[in-house]
Structure formats: C-alpha cells, structure tokens
Design a protein around this motif. Structure first.
Motif, PDB file in Angstrom:
ATOM      1  N   UNK A 115     -39.105 -33.687 -21.077  1.00 20.01           N
ATOM      2  CA  UNK A 115     -38.377 -33.566 -19.806  1.00 20.01           C
ATOM      3  C   UNK A 115     -38.427 -34.888 -19.041  1.00 20.01           C
ATOM      4  N   UNK A 116     -39.582 -35.523 -19.022  1.00 20.22           N
ATOM      5  CA  UNK A 116     -39.714 -36.810 -18.324  1.00 20.22           C
ATOM      6  C   UNK A 116     -38.837 -37.874 -18.961  1.00 20.22           C
ATOM      7  N   UNK A 117     -38.946 -38.009 -20.263  1.00 22.06           N
ATOM      8  CA  UNK A 117     -38.197 -39.066 -20.945  1.00 22.06           C
ATOM      9  C   UNK A 117     -36.693 -38.840 -20.834  1.00 22.06           C
ATOM     10  N   UNK A 118     -36.246 -37.590 -20.992  1.00 28.76           N
ATOM     11  CA  UNK A 118     -34.825 -37.307 -20.830  1.00 28.76           C
ATOM     12  C   UNK A 118     -34.372 -37.581 -19.398  1.00 28.76           C
ATOM     13  N   UNK A 119     -35.208 -37.255 -18.431  1.00 32.03           N
ATOM     14  CA  UNK A 119     -34.854 -37.467 -17.026  1.00 32.03           C
ATOM     15  C   UNK A 119     -34.508 -38.919 -16.766  1.00 32.03           C
ATOM     16  N   UNK A 120     -35.293 -39.816 -17.308  1.00 32.05           N
ATOM     17  CA  UNK A 120     -35.057 -41.248 -17.131  1.00 32.05           C
ATOM     18  C   UNK A 120     -33.838 -41.702 -17.934  1.00 32.05           C
ATOM     19  N   UNK A 121     -33.737 -41.284 -19.166  1.00 28.63           N
ATOM     20  CA  UNK A 121     -32.619 -41.698 -20.023  1.00 28.63           C
ATOM     21  C   UNK A 121     -31.277 -41.213 -19.476  1.00 28.63           C
ATOM     22  N   UNK A 122     -31.278 -40.039 -18.870  1.00 23.28           N
ATOM     23  CA  UNK A 122     -30.028 -39.522 -18.304  1.00 23.28           C
ATOM     24  C   UNK A 122     -29.495 -40.399 -17.174  1.00 23.28           C
ATOM     25  N   UNK A 123     -30.316 -41.285 -16.640  1.00 23.98           N
ATOM     26  CA  UNK A 123     -29.909 -42.148 -15.527  1.00 23.98           C
ATOM     27  C   UNK A 123     -29.584 -43.569 -15.966  1.00 23.98           C
ATOM     28  N   UNK A 124     -29.406 -43.799 -17.253  1.00 21.32           N
ATOM     29  CA  UNK A 124     -29.106 -45.144 -17.741  1.00 21.32           C
ATOM     30  C   UNK A 124     -27.759 -45.680 -17.269  1.00 21.32           C
ATOM     31  N   UNK A 125     -26.873 -44.814 -16.862  1.00 22.34           N
ATOM     32  CA  UNK A 125     -25.564 -45.261 -16.375  1.00 22.34           C
ATOM     33  C   UNK A 125     -25.661 -46.217 -15.207  1.00 22.34           C
ATOM     34  N   UNK A 126     -26.758 -46.167 -14.466  1.00 27.61           N
ATOM     35  CA  UNK A 126     -26.930 -47.057 -13.312  1.00 27.61           C
ATOM     36  C   UNK A 126     -26.981 -48.519 -13.746  1.00 27.61           C
ATOM     37  N   UNK A 127     -27.342 -48.784 -15.015  1.00 27.05           N
ATOM     38  CA  UNK A 127     -27.401 -50.154 -15.525  1.00 27.05           C
ATOM     39  C   UNK A 127     -26.335 -50.394 -16.597  1.00 27.05           C
ATOM     40  N   UNK A 128     -25.278 -49.559 -16.580  1.00 28.44           N
ATOM     41  CA  UNK A 128     -24.142 -49.769 -17.471  1.00 28.44           C
ATOM     42  C   UNK A 128     -24.325 -49.266 -18.892  1.00 28.44           C
ATOM     43  N   UNK A 129     -25.290 -48.415 -19.134  1.00 22.13           N
ATOM     44  CA  UNK A 129     -25.533 -47.874 -20.474  1.00 22.13           C
ATOM     45  C   UNK A 129     -25.164 -46.395 -20.483  1.00 22.13           C
ATOM     46  N   UNK A 130     -24.349 -46.004 -21.444  1.00 18.16           N
ATOM     47  CA  UNK A 130     -24.028 -44.595 -21.638  1.00 18.16           C
ATOM     48  C   UNK A 130     -25.099 -44.033 -22.581  1.00 18.16           C
TER      49      UNK A 130
END
Length: 179
Positions: A122-137
C-alpha cells in the motif's frame, strides 16, 4: 496493540518536527502536497488490501522527509526511516512489528519491489501512483496491487494537475499559504 494505540499519533505535530530540518521547498515535487496525495492514495489501497492505515499515514509523512534534492537522492528513504526511529517513543508510537513495516516502507520505497506485506505494498503503490507530478506515467505492471491499478487514472490525473488535498493538509495544520 489495540485500536487505542493506533490513534495516538498527532500528525500535525509530527509534520512540524519533520519541517524543522526539511531541506526542500514545501511546494516542491517531493513536498507536503505530494505527501498528502500519497496519504490519500495509500489509504485507498490499504482499505482494499488489508494494509495498516496508520503505518500508511506515517509513511506519507516520512518517506521523502529527508530528501536533500529533487532529483536522484540515494538513501533518502532510509534517512526518513531513521527520522521516524528518532521520534519513536515521543511522537511515533508503534510496536516493533508495525515500526519495522514503517521503516522498511520508507527505506525500500524506491527499490521497485512489487511483492510483500500488504502494508508495504500500500505504501509503495501510494507513492508510485503520484509519479505524474514529475512527468512519469506509472506502469501498471510496476504497481503492487490490483487496487492501485484500478486507481491509476484517478491518481494520475490528480498528480498531473498538482491537486492539493486540502482536507489532509488542513489536518496537518497547513494552509495554502504554507505550500
């Protein structure tokens, strides 16, 4: 530990302590708005996969709390975990097993793991789901859980739009002027 022990954390006070020595801009790519989105993402995943919501909340605060730059910053997760350890017994109140999850979630969050304890996932997915903020899908196959894959369009849209979760930020004692 019973439910009463799960409610002992003053997240606003923890945030104040973190920000004493926070090196980056509060509104930066890895700042408090990102942490708030990570919290919201993580709670949604934890509710679906049985993860520990309080560990997820603490992960959101600590995982990037000791970054020293916005780019590659090896060891920042471990430094965040070390800060949580330094606050254990004063502001962080977790038993050994739950603290180990928090520490590992922080220390390993950039290592690309996709299997493990539901709280870590849950923690790791939570962070990865927010990668769009740095231009990563985020790539669905690099997410840990089905719930995160289902949340991906919603979370990515929020990340790209730099959505500020005002309810979370307000609960941490933050106002828009702060970030």
């Amino acid at each position: 530990m019973g439910n009463s022990a799960r409610l002992l954390h003053d997240h606003a006070l923890i945030l104040q302590e973190i920000l004493r020595d926070y090196a980056l801009p509060l509104g930066g790519d890895h700042g408090v708005v990102h942490w708030a989105r990570v919290l919201e993402n993580g709670i949604r995943v934890a509710e679906a996969n049985g993860g520990d919501a309080e560990v997820v909340r603490l992960f959101a605060l600590f995982h990037d709390s000791r970054r020293v730059n916005e780019d590659v910053d090896h060891g920042h997760g471990t430094r965040g975990g070390d800060l949580a350890r330094a606050l254990r017994g004063t502001l962080v109140h977790l038993d050994d097993a739950r603290f180990a999850l928090l520490y590992d979630a922080c220390a390993l969050h950039t290592d690309g793991h996709t299997t493990g304890d539901p709280t870590l996932l849950a923690c790791w997915d939570a962070d990865r789901l927010d990668l769009g903020r740095v231009g990563i899908v985020p790539k669905p196959n690099l997410l840990c859980t089905d719930r995160a894959r289902a949340l991906l369009p919603w979370a990515h849209e929020r990340a790209v739009a730099a959505h500020a979760p005002t309810e979370v930020l307000s609960s941490w004692g933050m106002t828009p002027a702060d970030y």
